[in-house]
Design a protein around this motif. Structure first.
Motif, PDB file in Angstrom:
ATOM      1  N   GLU A   1       0.686  -0.926  -0.049  1.00 20.75           N
ATOM      2  CA  GLU A   1       0.149  -0.119  -0.195  1.00 20.75           C
ATOM      3  C   GLU A   1       0.799   1.661   0.434  1.00 20.75           C
ATOM      4  OE1 GLU A   1      -3.469   2.313   2.423  1.00 20.75           O
ATOM      5  OE2 GLU A   1      -3.538   0.225   3.068  1.00 20.75           O
ATOM      6  N   VAL A   2       2.467   1.211   0.557  1.00 18.18           N
ATOM      7  CA  VAL A   2       2.661   2.598   0.441  1.00 18.18           C
ATOM      8  C   VAL A   2       3.007   2.712  -0.453  1.00 18.18           C
ATOM      9  CG1 VAL A   2       5.322   2.566   1.546  1.00 18.18           C
ATOM     10  CG2 VAL A   2       3.159   2.625   3.245  1.00 18.18           C
ATOM     11  N   TYR A   3       3.792   1.569  -1.518  1.00 15.01           N
ATOM     12  CA  TYR A   3       4.293   1.437  -2.350  1.00 15.01           C
ATOM     13  C   TYR A   3       3.490   1.986  -3.887  1.00 15.01           C
ATOM     14  CZ  TYR A   3       5.994  -0.530  -6.747  1.00 15.01           C
ATOM     15  OH  TYR A   3       5.753  -0.659  -8.418  1.00 15.01           O
ATOM     16  N   GLY A   4       2.013   1.525  -3.342  1.00 14.77           N
ATOM     17  CA  GLY A   4       0.972   2.535  -4.331  1.00 14.77           C
ATOM     18  C   GLY A   4       0.832   3.500  -4.463  1.00 14.77           C
ATOM     19  N   ARG A   5       0.518   4.141  -2.845  1.00 12.05           N
ATOM     20  CA  ARG A   5       0.206   5.045  -2.766  1.00 12.05           C
ATOM     21  C   ARG A   5       1.444   6.828  -3.570  1.00 12.05           C
ATOM     22  NH1 ARG A   5      -3.704   6.674   0.971  1.00 12.05           N
ATOM     23  NH2 ARG A   5      -4.719   4.727   2.218  1.00 12.05           N
ATOM     24  N   ALA A   6       3.011   5.551  -2.916  1.00 12.98           N
ATOM     25  CA  ALA A   6       4.171   6.827  -4.143  1.00 12.98           C
ATOM     26  C   ALA A   6       3.420   6.920  -5.439  1.00 12.98           C
ATOM     27  CB  ALA A   6       5.328   6.233  -3.481  1.00 12.98           C
ATOM     28  N   TRP A   7       2.969   6.196  -6.159  1.00 16.85           N
ATOM     29  CA  TRP A   7       2.534   5.402  -7.571  1.00 16.85           C
ATOM     30  C   TRP A   7       1.765   6.555  -7.734  1.00 16.85           C
ATOM     31  CZ3 TRP A   7       6.661   5.808 -11.060  1.00 16.85           C
ATOM     32  CH2 TRP A   7       7.708   4.644 -10.671  1.00 16.85           C
TER      33      TRP A   7
ATOM     34  N   GLY B   1      -6.127   4.731  -8.701  1.00 21.43           N
ATOM     35  CA  GLY B   1      -6.272   3.986  -8.381  1.00 21.43           C
ATOM     36  C   GLY B   1      -5.619   2.879  -7.995  1.00 21.43           C
ATOM     37  N   TYR B   2      -4.877   2.320  -7.153  1.00 13.70           N
ATOM     38  CA  TYR B   2      -4.828   0.446  -6.665  1.00 13.70           C
ATOM     39  C   TYR B   2      -5.838  -0.011  -5.623  1.00 13.70           C
ATOM     40  CZ  TYR B   2       0.338   1.003  -8.004  1.00 13.70           C
ATOM     41  OH  TYR B   2       1.556   1.305  -8.231  1.00 13.70           O
ATOM     42  N   PHE B   3      -6.530  -1.340  -6.138  1.00 19.85           N
ATOM     43  CA  PHE B   3      -7.081  -2.248  -5.350  1.00 19.85           C
ATOM     44  C   PHE B   3      -6.366  -3.110  -4.953  1.00 19.85           C
ATOM     45  CE2 PHE B   3      -8.309   0.732  -8.919  1.00 19.85           C
ATOM     46  CZ  PHE B   3      -9.164   1.296  -8.457  1.00 19.85           C
ATOM     47  N   LEU B   4      -6.740  -3.239  -3.685  1.00 20.20           N
ATOM     48  CA  LEU B   4      -5.823  -4.462  -2.770  1.00 20.20           C
ATOM     49  C   LEU B   4      -7.005  -5.394  -2.502  1.00 20.20           C
ATOM     50  CD1 LEU B   4      -4.098  -1.820   0.073  1.00 20.20           C
ATOM     51  CD2 LEU B   4      -3.305  -3.025  -2.416  1.00 20.20           C
ATOM     52  N   PRO B   5      -6.145  -6.564  -1.466  1.00 22.84           N
ATOM     53  CA  PRO B   5      -7.221  -7.401  -1.052  1.00 22.84           C
ATOM     54  C   PRO B   5      -8.142  -6.983  -0.437  1.00 22.84           C
ATOM     55  CG  PRO B   5      -4.472  -8.694  -1.141  1.00 22.84           C
ATOM     56  CD  PRO B   5      -4.903  -6.727  -1.811  1.00 22.84           C
ATOM     57  N   SER B   6      -8.984  -8.173  -0.761  1.00 23.51           N
ATOM     58  CA  SER B   6     -10.083  -7.470   0.709  1.00 23.51           C
ATOM     59  C   SER B   6     -11.049  -8.479   1.005  1.00 23.51           C
ATOM     60  CB  SER B   6     -11.405  -6.283   0.719  1.00 23.51           C
ATOM     61  OG  SER B   6     -12.028  -6.706   1.175  1.00 23.51           O
ATOM     62  N   GLU B   7     -11.714  -9.589   0.663  1.00 24.02           N
ATOM     63  CA  GLU B   7     -12.261 -10.806   0.560  1.00 24.02           C
ATOM     64  C   GLU B   7     -11.727 -11.160  -0.700  1.00 24.02           C
ATOM     65  OE1 GLU B   7     -14.258 -12.048   2.447  1.00 24.02           O
ATOM     66  OE2 GLU B   7     -14.244 -10.100   3.737  1.00 24.02           O
ATOM     67  N   GLY B   8     -11.811 -12.601  -1.364  1.00 24.96           N
ATOM     68  CA  GLY B   8     -11.029 -13.440  -1.096  1.00 24.96           C
ATOM     69  C   GLY B   8      -9.890 -13.217  -1.750  1.00 24.96           C
ATOM     70  N   ALA B   9      -8.803 -14.122  -3.464  1.00 27.69           N
ATOM     71  CA  ALA B   9      -7.424 -14.098  -2.904  1.00 27.69           C
ATOM     72  C   ALA B   9      -7.236 -12.942  -2.256  1.00 27.69           C
ATOM     73  CB  ALA B   9      -7.155 -14.565  -3.971  1.00 27.69           C
TER      74      ALA B   9
ATOM     75  N   ALA C   1      -3.253  -7.485  -6.854  1.00 26.86           N
ATOM     76  CA  ALA C   1      -3.885  -6.352  -6.407  1.00 26.86           C
ATOM     77  C   ALA C   1      -3.427  -6.170  -7.725  1.00 26.86           C
ATOM     78  CB  ALA C   1      -2.443  -5.513  -5.819  1.00 26.86           C
ATOM     79  N   TRP C   2      -4.697  -4.840  -7.906  1.00 27.35           N
ATOM     80  CA  TRP C   2      -4.200  -4.425  -9.050  1.00 27.35           C
ATOM     81  C   TRP C   2      -4.233  -2.705  -9.549  1.00 27.35           C
ATOM     82  CZ3 TRP C   2      -7.503  -7.774  -7.271  1.00 27.35           C
ATOM     83  CH2 TRP C   2      -7.904  -9.316  -8.563  1.00 27.35           C
ATOM     84  N   ALA C   3      -3.354  -2.132 -10.906  1.00 29.21           N
ATOM     85  CA  ALA C   3      -3.217  -0.212 -10.605  1.00 29.21           C
ATOM     86  C   ALA C   3      -4.333  -0.173 -12.051  1.00 29.21           C
ATOM     87  CB  ALA C   3      -1.995  -0.312 -10.096  1.00 29.21           C
ATOM     88  N   MET C   4      -4.415   0.697 -12.316  1.00 23.76           N
ATOM     89  CA  MET C   4      -4.799   1.534 -13.229  1.00 23.76           C
ATOM     90  C   MET C   4      -4.551   2.832 -13.811  1.00 23.76           C
ATOM     91  SD  MET C   4      -8.538  -0.365 -13.972  1.00 23.76           S
ATOM     92  CE  MET C   4      -8.724   0.840 -15.470  1.00 23.76           C
ATOM     93  N   PHE C   5      -4.042   2.797 -14.713  1.00 30.40           N
ATOM     94  CA  PHE C   5      -3.460   4.542 -14.629  1.00 30.40           C
ATOM     95  C   PHE C   5      -3.533   4.572 -16.501  1.00 30.40           C
ATOM     96  CE2 PHE C   5       0.626   2.495 -13.846  1.00 30.40           C
ATOM     97  CZ  PHE C   5       1.364   1.835 -15.143  1.00 30.40           C
TER      98      PHE C   5
END
Length: 110
Positions: free
Chosen positions: A19-25, A38-46, A50-54
């Motif tokens: 998450e620190v890495y994602g916030r920096a990017w 945004g970055y999309f981090l695990p919540s439920e499931g796997a 994680a994913w990012a889109m820009f």
């Protein structure tokens, strides 16, 4: 416009470091002319995906960003954080063309 989707396999024990890495990017991509979605981090499931889109206005603008980030000190700090923490196990990039404007079925001839 071109949108980059990055699919990550992350260490589930190091989500906080990722998450620190994602916030920096998010900051870096926006500073360097892109629009980060945004970055999309695990919540439920796997717990290791994680994913990012820009987006950038064009493939040429994305290539300019890639060239600039190679020598940008802040980008190198973000890469070093990921490397030192071991939060990213692997990743791949997919280039996509976004559809961002909706239209009524009537306008679309449906």
């Amino acid at each position: 416009m071109i949108t980059v989707l990055i699919t990550y396999v992350i260490d589930p024990a190091k989500v906080d470091a990722f998450e620190v890495y994602g916030r920096a990017w998010i900051h870096l991509v926006n500073r360097m002319g892109g629009t980060h979605h945004g970055y999309f981090l695990p919540s439920e499931g796997a717990n290791n995906k994680a994913w990012a889109m820009f987006s950038f206005p064009s493939l040429a603008a994305y290539e300019d960003y890639r060239h600039a980030m190679a020598s940008d000190a802040d980008c190198q700090k973000a890469y070093k954080h990921a490397q030192d923490s071991g939060c990213i196990l692997s990743f791949d990039r997919t280039f996509m063309r976004p559809v961002l404007d909706g239209a009524s079925p009537e306008d679309l001839g449906l």
